[in-house]
Design a protein around this motif. Structure first.
Motif, mmCIF file in Angstrom:
data_model
loop_
_atom_site.group_PDB
_atom_site.id
_atom_site.type_symbol
_atom_site.label_atom_id
_atom_site.label_comp_id
_atom_site.label_asym_id
_atom_site.label_seq_id
_atom_site.Cartn_x
_atom_site.Cartn_y
_atom_site.Cartn_z
ATOM 1 N N SER A 106 7.224 51.151 53.845
ATOM 2 C CA SER A 106 6.988 50.314 55.026
ATOM 3 C C SER A 106 5.530 49.871 55.171
ATOM 4 O O SER A 106 5.236 48.968 55.946
ATOM 5 N N LYS A 107 4.607 50.487 54.435
ATOM 6 C CA LYS A 107 3.200 50.080 54.587
ATOM 7 C C LYS A 107 2.814 48.953 53.637
ATOM 8 O O LYS A 107 1.710 48.434 53.698
ATOM 9 N N ASP A 132 14.523 52.515 53.215
ATOM 10 C CA ASP A 132 15.492 51.856 54.109
ATOM 11 C C ASP A 132 14.807 50.922 55.106
ATOM 12 O O ASP A 132 15.432 50.012 55.648
ATOM 13 N N LYS A 133 13.491 51.138 55.337
ATOM 14 C CA LYS A 133 12.766 50.300 56.308
ATOM 15 C C LYS A 133 12.494 48.892 55.765
ATOM 16 O O LYS A 133 12.141 47.997 56.536
ATOM 17 N N SER A 161 8.638 39.530 55.527
ATOM 18 C CA SER A 161 7.996 40.171 54.379
ATOM 19 C C SER A 161 8.854 41.280 53.773
ATOM 20 O O SER A 161 8.573 41.753 52.692
ATOM 21 N N LYS A 162 9.919 41.705 54.474
ATOM 22 C CA LYS A 162 10.720 42.822 53.961
ATOM 23 C C LYS A 162 11.338 42.509 52.605
ATOM 24 O O LYS A 162 11.209 43.275 51.657
ATOM 25 N N ALA A 209 13.227 57.067 45.189
ATOM 26 C CA ALA A 209 13.214 56.399 46.499
ATOM 27 C C ALA A 209 14.026 57.237 47.480
ATOM 28 O O ALA A 209 14.980 57.916 47.095
ATOM 29 N N ALA A 210 13.626 57.201 48.737
ATOM 30 C CA ALA A 210 14.325 58.007 49.743
ATOM 31 C C ALA A 210 14.371 57.263 51.068
ATOM 32 O O ALA A 210 13.453 56.514 51.402
ATOM 33 N N GLY A 211 15.447 57.490 51.791
ATOM 34 C CA GLY A 211 15.564 56.867 53.105
ATOM 35 C C GLY A 211 16.723 57.459 53.885
ATOM 36 O O GLY A 211 17.651 58.030 53.305
#
Length: 442
Positions: free
Chosen positions: A83-84, A257-258, A272-273, A305-307
């Protein structure tokens, strides 16, 4: 690195309770990496890492599994939040900076190993420099008897420096200026090099003598840095670090997931996602990233990756990115029994940490088994009635229970304080039973 999948899982069991499927998946991914390194170069280039997507609520052990593994295997590892990052053109970190972070992590590991390998040389350098200041050298033409006496004094002085007797003595130390590294990984490599060039120019302009009066204890630390700078070949260290980052690096990409966009969402609030996903794609697929230490090929870096995927689903990621994470594992939510095991069976459990912290104040902290079960039960209930934050709930619950004893520790000096079932319920029942209170306090 030569550990079997069973040995890897056994190690993880000491630190993370349950989540057997996730442990097995990651253990196999790491073993496959070891197997690949034993093959011919031609085959090595063909075998790509099987990236992993971990799905589970916060606090169930996603990050802890990856962090413990990297520590055990001593491989370059970084944890970043998806997310950053932002798409090129938006304010924020560019995705290539994660590779530059990985290289810096790799350099730190290799440098530490080289310092350990040259430990004796570094210690001798430090010792000789300090003894020179404490015991001036003999003048030329000194007699043999004087030289013998000097050698005895020298041996005695070295012994005193080593065992700390001289730590409070003040000496004047002249030391070289150690070149400072600029490691702002968000800067493009070209700008980083320009910044470093300016720093070298300013160092050259400042020609004042670096003399300073310090204690022997402080001199040991200062001279150790100087010795490392002089005795270690940083060019070789950087070359080896780049190779390790390429072949053994692990990037844990949290909160993926963000950056997923739900199919149900009306209008894309953050354009931007999807851009971040498309920027990530070439790095995960395999590309060359330029760093100030050299070019890093990302083909064989392992991405985990994790979410939580509460609002979105893995299928909401762009198809190309989904395809780069072929191994998927779902982590279980934590039960009351799991929380109890986390408190009692992990190697560095929170209970052991609190016991150790209060032992500094000469307080013997003891937890009754019924009290531990009550803590687990109430933490689990708080997770069910408010936001489920997994094992992190234990931190807030325990802090609430132990706040008073921690504050009044001096009153219990050289005494034993027993945490009972009654104390736990007195502190927590009113909070857990009131939704509004538990939402803000726990």
């Amino acid at each position: 690195m030569n550990l079997t999948p069973k040995e890897i899982v056994e190690y993880l069991d000491k630190h993370v309770i349950s989540q057997r499927d996730a442990k097995k998946t990651i253990a196999l991914a790491l073993r496959t990496r070891y197997r690949r390194m034993q093959l011919s170069q031609e085959l090595q280039d063909e075998i790509m890492p099987k990236n992993i997507l971990m799905i589970g609520s916060t606090g169930v052990g996603k990050t802890e599994i990856s962090r413990r593994l990297a520590k055990m295997m001593k491989v370059p590892f970084i944890k970043v939040e998806a997310s950053k990052y932002t798409e090129v053109g938006f304010v924020g970190r560019d995705v290539e900076s994660m590779i530059r972070d990985l290289v810096i992590s790799s350099i730190a590991i290799v440098k530490e190993e080289k310092e350990e390998a040259n430990k004796d040389k570094i210690e001798n350098y430090v010792l000789n420099k300090i003894v020179e200041k404490l015991l001036p050298t003999l003048p030329d033409g000194a007699s043999e008897s004087k030289k013998d006496d000097y050698q005895r004094l020298l041996g005695a002085m070295e012994e005193r420096v080593l065992n700390g007797e001289m730590d409070d003595r003040i000496i004047e130390l002249q030391f070289d200026k150690v070149h400072l590294e600029f490691n702002d990984t968000n800067l493009p490599p070209e700008m980083a090099k320009v910044q470093e060039s300016f720093s070298k120019i300013f160092e050259t302009m400042n020609k004042e003598d670096n003399k300073k009066e310090v204690t022997v204890k402080d001199a040991k630390s200062i001279l150790k840095v100087e010795a490392s700078h002089k005795l270690l070949d940083m060019t070789n260290i950087n070359t080896e670090a780049l190779k390790r980052a390429e072949d053994g690096g692990i990037i844990f990409l949290d909160e993926i997931d963000k950056i997923a966009i739900s199919a149900k969402s009306q209008g894309r609030n953050d354009p931007s996602k999807e851009g971040v996903q498309r920027d990530l794609l070439p790095i995960v697929e395999g590309s060359s990233v330029t760093t100030k230490y050299g070019v890093v090929n990302t083909d064989h870096i392992l991405f985990i990756a994790a979410g939580a995927f509460h609002i979105t689903k893995p299928s909401d990621l762009i198809p190309e990115l989904q395809g780069r994470f072929p191994l998927r594992v779902e982590l279980e939510s934590l039960t009351e029994d799991t929380l109890y095991k986390i408190l009692t069976q992990t190697q560095s459990s929170l209970l052991k940490q609190y016991e150790a912290l209060l032992s500094v104040e000469d307080v013997k902290l003891t937890f009754e088994d019924d009290a531990i079960k009550a803590i687990a039960k109430l933490a689990h209930r708080a997770n069910e009635t408010t936001e489920d934050i997994g094992a992190r709930r234990l931190h807030t619950v325990l802090e609430r229970v132990l706040e008073e004893i921690s504050f009044e520790a001096d009153a219990y000096k050289e005494k034993e304080f027993i945490v009972t079932d009654k104390l736990v319920h007195d502190k927590l029942d009113i909070v857990v039973e009131n939704d509004d209170l538990s939402r803000y306090i726990l």
